[in-house]
Design a protein around this motif. Structure first.
Motif: not given
Length: 140
Positions: A30-36, A38-39, A41
């Motif tokens: 989930d953290n990886d998905k959130r980071r992707v 954000q990138l 965006e």
């Protein structure tokens, strides 16, 4: 060691990374998905800022055309057109004599062959006068 073959992928990954359970692995994903997200965006905002306050349609059109020229189908048609222009499909050969014909034309008229031979030999064929051509049409 006998259970290693029976473990699922998530269990193998959790043991290798030192995580104790599947919940911690899901949080990592989930953290990886959130980071992707954000990138993605951030890149969208950067492109928007680079375009300026007013959106320029011509710049978007240029980018669209550039993307089109990189498309597989576009490159294929360009290569096909270049090859067909190079091979010149509008030329037929009769007794080593190049004769220009229209695309898809199967038969070549005898007059056309005679004209091409005369041009190759350096002679000019005498063109029939208008009256003679009209007479030929009446008799035919």
């Amino acid at each position: 060691e006998q259970l290693v073959g029976r473990l699922t992928d998530t269990q193998v990954i959790s043991k290798a990374s030192g995580l104790s359970g599947a919940d911690e692995l899901k949080e990592g994903v989930d953290n990886d998905k959130r980071r992707v997200l954000q990138l993605l965006e951030a890149t969208r905002r950067a492109e928007k800022a680079a375009a300026g306050k007013r959106r320029n349609k011509s710049a978007a059109r240029k980018r669209q055309l550039a993307d089109k020229k990189l498309d597989k189908d576009y490159i294929k048609t360009e290569m096909k057109n270049a090859y067909s222009a190079q091979t010149n499909q509008g030329v037929r050969f009769f007794n080593s004599l190049a004769i220009r014909v229209h695309k898809g034309e199967k038969a070549v008229d005898v007059k056309l062959i005679d004209q091409a031979q005369a041009v190759q030999e350096g002679k000019e064929l005498q063109k029939a006068s208008k009256e003679d051509r009209m007479m030929e049409r009446r008799l035919a």
